[in-house]
Design a protein around this motif. Structure first.
Motif, short mmCIF file in Angstrom:
data_model
loop_
_atom_site.label_atom_id
_atom_site.label_comp_id
_atom_site.label_asym_id
_atom_site.label_seq_id
_atom_site.Cartn_x
_atom_site.Cartn_y
_atom_site.Cartn_z
N HIS A 65 0.83 -1.21 0.00
CA HIS A 65 0.00 0.00 0.00
C HIS A 65 0.87 1.26 0.00
O HIS A 65 1.91 1.31 0.66
CB HIS A 65 -0.93 0.01 1.21
CG HIS A 65 -1.85 -1.18 1.28
ND1 HIS A 65 -2.32 -1.83 0.15
CD2 HIS A 65 -2.39 -1.82 2.35
CE1 HIS A 65 -3.11 -2.83 0.51
NE2 HIS A 65 -3.16 -2.85 1.84
N LEU A 66 0.39 2.27 -0.68
CA LEU A 66 1.08 3.55 -0.79
C LEU A 66 0.40 4.56 0.14
O LEU A 66 -0.82 4.67 0.12
CB LEU A 66 1.03 4.04 -2.24
CG LEU A 66 1.76 5.34 -2.56
CD1 LEU A 66 3.27 5.15 -2.46
CD2 LEU A 66 1.39 5.82 -3.97
N ARG A 67 1.20 5.29 0.90
CA ARG A 67 0.64 6.25 1.86
C ARG A 67 1.36 7.58 1.78
O ARG A 67 2.53 7.66 1.40
CB ARG A 67 0.78 5.70 3.30
CG ARG A 67 0.12 4.37 3.55
CD ARG A 67 0.26 3.97 5.02
NE ARG A 67 -0.33 2.66 5.28
CZ ARG A 67 0.32 1.51 5.24
NH1 ARG A 67 1.63 1.50 4.96
NH2 ARG A 67 -0.29 0.37 5.49
N LYS A 68 0.62 8.62 2.15
CA LYS A 68 1.21 9.93 2.33
C LYS A 68 0.45 10.61 3.46
O LYS A 68 -0.78 10.64 3.44
CB LYS A 68 1.15 10.77 1.05
CG LYS A 68 1.96 12.07 1.17
CD LYS A 68 2.10 12.78 -0.16
CE LYS A 68 3.03 13.98 -0.01
NZ LYS A 68 3.22 14.73 -1.28
N PRO A 69 1.15 11.16 4.45
CA PRO A 69 0.46 11.73 5.61
C PRO A 69 -0.28 13.03 5.32
O PRO A 69 -1.24 13.37 6.03
CB PRO A 69 1.60 11.97 6.62
CG PRO A 69 2.84 12.00 5.81
CD PRO A 69 2.61 11.15 4.62
N SER A 70 0.15 13.76 4.29
CA SER A 70 -0.48 15.04 3.99
C SER A 70 -0.31 15.32 2.49
O SER A 70 0.80 15.55 2.03
CB SER A 70 0.16 16.16 4.81
OG SER A 70 -0.38 17.42 4.46
N VAL A 71 -1.43 15.28 1.76
CA VAL A 71 -1.32 15.42 0.30
C VAL A 71 -1.40 16.88 -0.13
O VAL A 71 -1.97 17.73 0.56
CB VAL A 71 -2.41 14.61 -0.43
CG1 VAL A 71 -2.21 13.12 -0.17
CG2 VAL A 71 -3.80 15.06 -0.03
N HIS A 72 -0.81 17.14 -1.31
CA HIS A 72 -0.85 18.46 -1.91
C HIS A 72 -1.62 18.39 -3.23
O HIS A 72 -1.76 17.31 -3.82
CB HIS A 72 0.57 18.96 -2.17
CG HIS A 72 1.40 19.04 -0.92
ND1 HIS A 72 1.27 20.03 0.01
CD2 HIS A 72 2.36 18.22 -0.47
CE1 HIS A 72 2.13 19.83 0.99
NE2 HIS A 72 2.81 18.73 0.74
N ILE A 73 -2.06 19.53 -3.68
CA ILE A 73 -2.75 19.60 -4.98
C ILE A 73 -1.91 18.95 -6.07
O ILE A 73 -2.43 18.26 -6.95
CB ILE A 73 -3.08 21.06 -5.35
CG1 ILE A 73 -4.10 21.65 -4.39
CG2 ILE A 73 -3.58 21.15 -6.79
CD1 ILE A 73 -5.49 21.06 -4.54
#
Lengths: 114, 116
Positions: B75-83
């Motif tokens: 699984h791919l994760r990011k804690p805080s996404v950007h536009i």
């Protein structure tokens, strides 16, 4: 590094015409791939070359499609005759030797057959 | 033969929120795992990959993925996404076998839409 270079970027052609897509892989890469991307079928591998030799062409849809790699720096994908269902984005990609190595994609050739 | 399943075709998420894009694979042998990203009107480009060693791998732009062998997931994760993370993400798998040509199998992709 120039990356994988594809031409043309966009082509609109009439049904029945011959279409030739061209690709220049990254220098030093010995694996070359042609992929097709559509909304319906996603990303499909059409053919894979290693050291200019076709290794896996099981994804080539039918006899209307052919691919060549006459040397390490050039490959073509030809469709003759073209049909509307061939409309898609065609990606060329290359990769250096090595099982875990990255595949580098070109920006794609957007083909529309009307 | 190996296969890759990306169950979510689209994932909308608000800017600065966390996101997880799911990827499960099927293979009878050990594999290498990849995540590629495709921005609009561009080709795919590598985001990160797992070959061996630490099961947690990171990208330069804040994404991470964890290889879970027991659950056959990556699984791919990011804690805080950007536009700017708005794109389509593809999971891919390849056998580690040293014998000859090993095909890379791509998933069907997950479109991440970041909402301002």
């Amino acid at each position: 590094d120039a990356g994988v270079i594809q031409s043309p970027r966009h082509e609109v052609t009439e049904m029945g015409q011959e279409v030739t897509l061209r690709c220049k892989p990254i220098s030093g890469h010995n694996s070359l791939f042609w992929y097709r991307q559509t909304m319906m079928r996603g990303l499909e591998l059409l053919i894979y070359f290693n050291n200019n030799v076709p290794i896996d062409d099981s994804g080539m849809p039918e006899d209307r499609f052919s691919a060549k790699m006459p040397n390490a720096s050039f490959s073509t994908l030809k469709i003759q005759p073209s049909e509307p269902r061939d409309s898609a984005v065609y990606f060329c990609a290359s990769s250096p030797q090595g099982r875990g190595n990255t595949i580098y994609f070109g920006e794609g050739s957007w083909l529309t057959v009307v | 033969a190996q296969s890759v399943t990306q169950l979510d075709s689209q994932v909308p998420v608000f800017e600065e929120a966390p996101v997880e894009l799911r990827c499960n694979y099927s293979s009878s042998v050990s594999v290498y795992l990849f995540w590629y990203v495709q921005y609009p009107n561009q080709g795919l480009q590598l985001l990160l990959k797992y070959l061996s060693g630490s099961t947690l791998v990171e990208s330069i732009n804040g994404f991470e993925a964890e290889f879970n062998k027991s659950q056959t997931s990556f699984h791919l994760r990011k804690p805080s996404v950007h536009i700017s993370d708005t794109a389509e993400y593809f999971c891919a798998v390849r056998k580690t076998s040293s014998g000859g040509y090993q095909k890379v199998t791509f998933g069907t992709g997950t479109k991440l839409q970041v909402i301002p």
